[in-house]
Write a protein that holds these residues in place. Structure first.
Motif, PDB file in Angstrom:
ATOM      1  N   ARG A 119       0.822  -1.202   0.000  1.00  0.00           N
ATOM      2  CA  ARG A 119       0.000   0.000   0.000  1.00  0.00           C
ATOM      3  C   ARG A 119       0.859   1.256   0.000  1.00  0.00           C
ATOM      4  O   ARG A 119       1.994   1.250   0.497  1.00  0.00           O
ATOM      5  N   VAL A 120       0.307   2.334  -0.566  1.00  0.00           N
ATOM      6  CA  VAL A 120       0.944   3.659  -0.544  1.00  0.00           C
ATOM      7  C   VAL A 120      -0.131   4.704  -0.279  1.00  0.00           C
ATOM      8  O   VAL A 120      -1.299   4.496  -0.599  1.00  0.00           O
ATOM      9  N   TRP A 121       0.274   5.819   0.312  1.00  0.00           N
ATOM     10  CA  TRP A 121      -0.632   6.920   0.592  1.00  0.00           C
ATOM     11  C   TRP A 121      -0.801   7.741  -0.684  1.00  0.00           C
ATOM     12  O   TRP A 121       0.172   8.036  -1.365  1.00  0.00           O
ATOM     13  N   GLY A 122      -2.036   8.096  -1.009  1.00  0.00           N
ATOM     14  CA  GLY A 122      -2.284   8.847  -2.239  1.00  0.00           C
ATOM     15  C   GLY A 122      -3.521   9.711  -2.129  1.00  0.00           C
ATOM     16  O   GLY A 122      -3.906  10.134  -1.033  1.00  0.00           O
TER      17      GLY A 122
ATOM     18  N   GLU B  73      -7.321  11.027  -1.961  1.00  0.00           N
ATOM     19  CA  GLU B  73      -8.497  10.551  -1.229  1.00  0.00           C
ATOM     20  C   GLU B  73      -9.597  10.134  -2.194  1.00  0.00           C
ATOM     21  O   GLU B  73      -9.889  10.819  -3.170  1.00  0.00           O
ATOM     22  N   VAL B  74     -10.194   8.977  -1.912  1.00  0.00           N
ATOM     23  CA  VAL B  74     -11.393   8.522  -2.600  1.00  0.00           C
ATOM     24  C   VAL B  74     -12.481   8.449  -1.534  1.00  0.00           C
ATOM     25  O   VAL B  74     -12.271   7.882  -0.457  1.00  0.00           O
ATOM     26  N   SER B  75     -13.638   9.042  -1.827  1.00  0.00           N
ATOM     27  CA  SER B  75     -14.710   9.050  -0.839  1.00  0.00           C
ATOM     28  C   SER B  75     -16.035   8.695  -1.491  1.00  0.00           C
ATOM     29  O   SER B  75     -16.194   8.783  -2.706  1.00  0.00           O
ATOM     30  N   GLY B  76     -16.970   8.275  -0.654  1.00  0.00           N
ATOM     31  CA  GLY B  76     -18.295   7.896  -1.108  1.00  0.00           C
ATOM     32  C   GLY B  76     -19.180   7.622   0.078  1.00  0.00           C
ATOM     33  O   GLY B  76     -18.838   7.975   1.215  1.00  0.00           O
ATOM     34  N   SER B  77     -20.280   6.932  -0.159  1.00  0.00           N
ATOM     35  CA  SER B  77     -21.244   6.666   0.913  1.00  0.00           C
ATOM     36  C   SER B  77     -20.677   5.764   2.006  1.00  0.00           C
ATOM     37  O   SER B  77     -21.201   5.736   3.115  1.00  0.00           O
ATOM     38  N   GLN B  78     -19.594   5.029   1.721  1.00  0.00           N
ATOM     39  CA  GLN B  78     -18.990   4.124   2.703  1.00  0.00           C
ATOM     40  C   GLN B  78     -17.852   4.776   3.495  1.00  0.00           C
ATOM     41  O   GLN B  78     -17.216   4.120   4.305  1.00  0.00           O
ATOM     42  N   GLY B  79     -17.563   6.061   3.228  1.00  0.00           N
ATOM     43  CA  GLY B  79     -16.495   6.747   3.950  1.00  0.00           C
ATOM     44  C   GLY B  79     -15.450   7.284   2.989  1.00  0.00           C
ATOM     45  O   GLY B  79     -15.764   7.728   1.889  1.00  0.00           O
ATOM     46  N   TYR B  80     -14.184   7.205   3.412  1.00  0.00           N
ATOM     47  CA  TYR B  80     -13.085   7.707   2.580  1.00  0.00           C
ATOM     48  C   TYR B  80     -11.820   6.911   2.848  1.00  0.00           C
ATOM     49  O   TYR B  80     -11.705   6.230   3.879  1.00  0.00           O
ATOM     50  N   ASN B  81     -10.867   6.987   1.913  1.00  0.00           N
ATOM     51  CA  ASN B  81      -9.585   6.302   2.098  1.00  0.00           C
ATOM     52  C   ASN B  81      -8.528   6.952   1.219  1.00  0.00           C
ATOM     53  O   ASN B  81      -8.782   7.269   0.057  1.00  0.00           O
ATOM     54  N   HIS B  82      -7.345   7.164   1.798  1.00  0.00           N
ATOM     55  CA  HIS B  82      -6.188   7.702   1.077  1.00  0.00           C
ATOM     56  C   HIS B  82      -5.226   6.587   0.646  1.00  0.00           C
ATOM     57  O   HIS B  82      -4.285   6.850  -0.090  1.00  0.00           O
ATOM     58  N   TRP B  83      -5.421   5.373   1.147  1.00  0.00           N
ATOM     59  CA  TRP B  83      -4.506   4.278   0.802  1.00  0.00           C
ATOM     60  C   TRP B  83      -4.818   3.761  -0.600  1.00  0.00           C
ATOM     61  O   TRP B  83      -5.973   3.645  -0.993  1.00  0.00           O
ATOM     62  N   TRP B  84      -3.748   3.424  -1.321  1.00  0.00           N
ATOM     63  CA  TRP B  84      -3.841   2.807  -2.647  1.00  0.00           C
ATOM     64  C   TRP B  84      -3.061   1.512  -2.602  1.00  0.00           C
ATOM     65  O   TRP B  84      -1.991   1.425  -1.974  1.00  0.00           O
TER      66      TRP B  84
ATOM     67  N   SER C  30      -7.804   1.932  -5.363  1.00  0.00           N
ATOM     68  CA  SER C  30      -8.100   2.575  -4.090  1.00  0.00           C
ATOM     69  C   SER C  30      -8.471   1.526  -3.047  1.00  0.00           C
ATOM     70  O   SER C  30      -9.152   0.547  -3.348  1.00  0.00           O
ATOM     71  N   ALA C  31      -8.063   1.778  -1.811  1.00  0.00           N
ATOM     72  CA  ALA C  31      -8.433   0.898  -0.704  1.00  0.00           C
ATOM     73  C   ALA C  31      -9.844   1.211  -0.200  1.00  0.00           C
ATOM     74  O   ALA C  31     -10.322   0.562   0.725  1.00  0.00           O
ATOM     75  N   TYR C  32     -10.507   2.162  -0.827  1.00  0.00           N
ATOM     76  CA  TYR C  32     -11.877   2.517  -0.446  1.00  0.00           C
ATOM     77  C   TYR C  32     -12.789   1.291  -0.455  1.00  0.00           C
ATOM     78  O   TYR C  32     -13.641   1.138   0.408  1.00  0.00           O
TER      79      TYR C  32
ATOM     80  N   GLN D 184      -7.996   3.209   6.349  1.00  0.00           N
ATOM     81  CA  GLN D 184      -7.413   1.965   6.823  1.00  0.00           C
ATOM     82  C   GLN D 184      -7.177   1.014   5.651  1.00  0.00           C
ATOM     83  O   GLN D 184      -7.968   0.952   4.707  1.00  0.00           O
ATOM     84  N   ALA D 185      -6.071   0.304   5.745  1.00  0.00           N
ATOM     85  CA  ALA D 185      -5.747  -0.807   4.849  1.00  0.00           C
ATOM     86  C   ALA D 185      -4.909  -1.755   5.691  1.00  0.00           C
ATOM     87  O   ALA D 185      -3.749  -2.032   5.399  1.00  0.00           O
ATOM     88  N   ASN D 186      -5.506  -2.206   6.785  1.00  0.00           N
ATOM     89  CA  ASN D 186      -4.793  -3.011   7.773  1.00  0.00           C
ATOM     90  C   ASN D 186      -4.358  -4.360   7.214  1.00  0.00           C
ATOM     91  O   ASN D 186      -5.055  -4.964   6.398  1.00  0.00           O
ATOM     92  N   GLY D 187      -3.184  -4.810   7.640  1.00  0.00           N
ATOM     93  CA  GLY D 187      -2.662  -6.109   7.225  1.00  0.00           C
ATOM     94  C   GLY D 187      -1.919  -6.090   5.914  1.00  0.00           C
ATOM     95  O   GLY D 187      -1.460  -7.126   5.438  1.00  0.00           O
TER      96      GLY D 187
END
Length: 143
Positions: A89-92, A94-105, A125-127, A136-139
């Protein structure tokens, strides 16, 4: 001595056969690198990273960079919802939508691609990860 020579001859033949088969599978790729008929899993896997299995709740577009929003580019292809592997994973952007948001790719290989576009080592996107919260993109290890 004769038995040893037969074993060595058989081993040499097996090595030559393996080299021929490997060369043959590499030649089945199309001009833009997409594996053709007869491609083996090893020929469609990035060797530099370990695979980590994830679940996606939706299909995701794949890009050559984790910054397709701030540096607009067209998607390379996509990956289907369900069980998939990623490498890291890398930080990039932001992707957002009805389920929240995520910066991880997540670096992965795509399930499908557009003509003349790469499919290996692309970012999604980890979205779309199931069971994860915002950012989050745990593990999954960092690239």
């Amino acid at each position: 001595m004769r038995r040893l020579r037969n074993v060595l001859t058989a081993a040499a033949g097996a090595t030559a056969l393996a080299a021929t088969l490997l060369a043959g599978s590499a030649s089945t790729a199309t001009a833009d690198g997409w594996p053709g008929a007869g491609a083996t899993p090893a020929s469609v896997r990035s060797a530099a990273y370990t695979q980590h299995w994830i679940n996606l709740f939706e299909d995701e577009d794949g890009y050559r960079t984790p910054h397709p929003i701030s540096q607009p580019i067209n998607p390379s292809g996509g990956i289907y919802a369900g069980s998939n592997y990623v490498y890291c994973r890398v930080w990039g952007d932001e992707v957002s939508g009805s389920q929240g948001y995520n910066h991880w790719w997540l670096l992965t290989d795509l399930d499908w691609k557009y003509p003349n576009m790469p499919w290996q080592n692309q970012y999604i996107s980890a979205y779309g990860l199931t069971g994860q919260g915002n950012d989050q993109a745990n593990g999954i290890p960092n690239c």
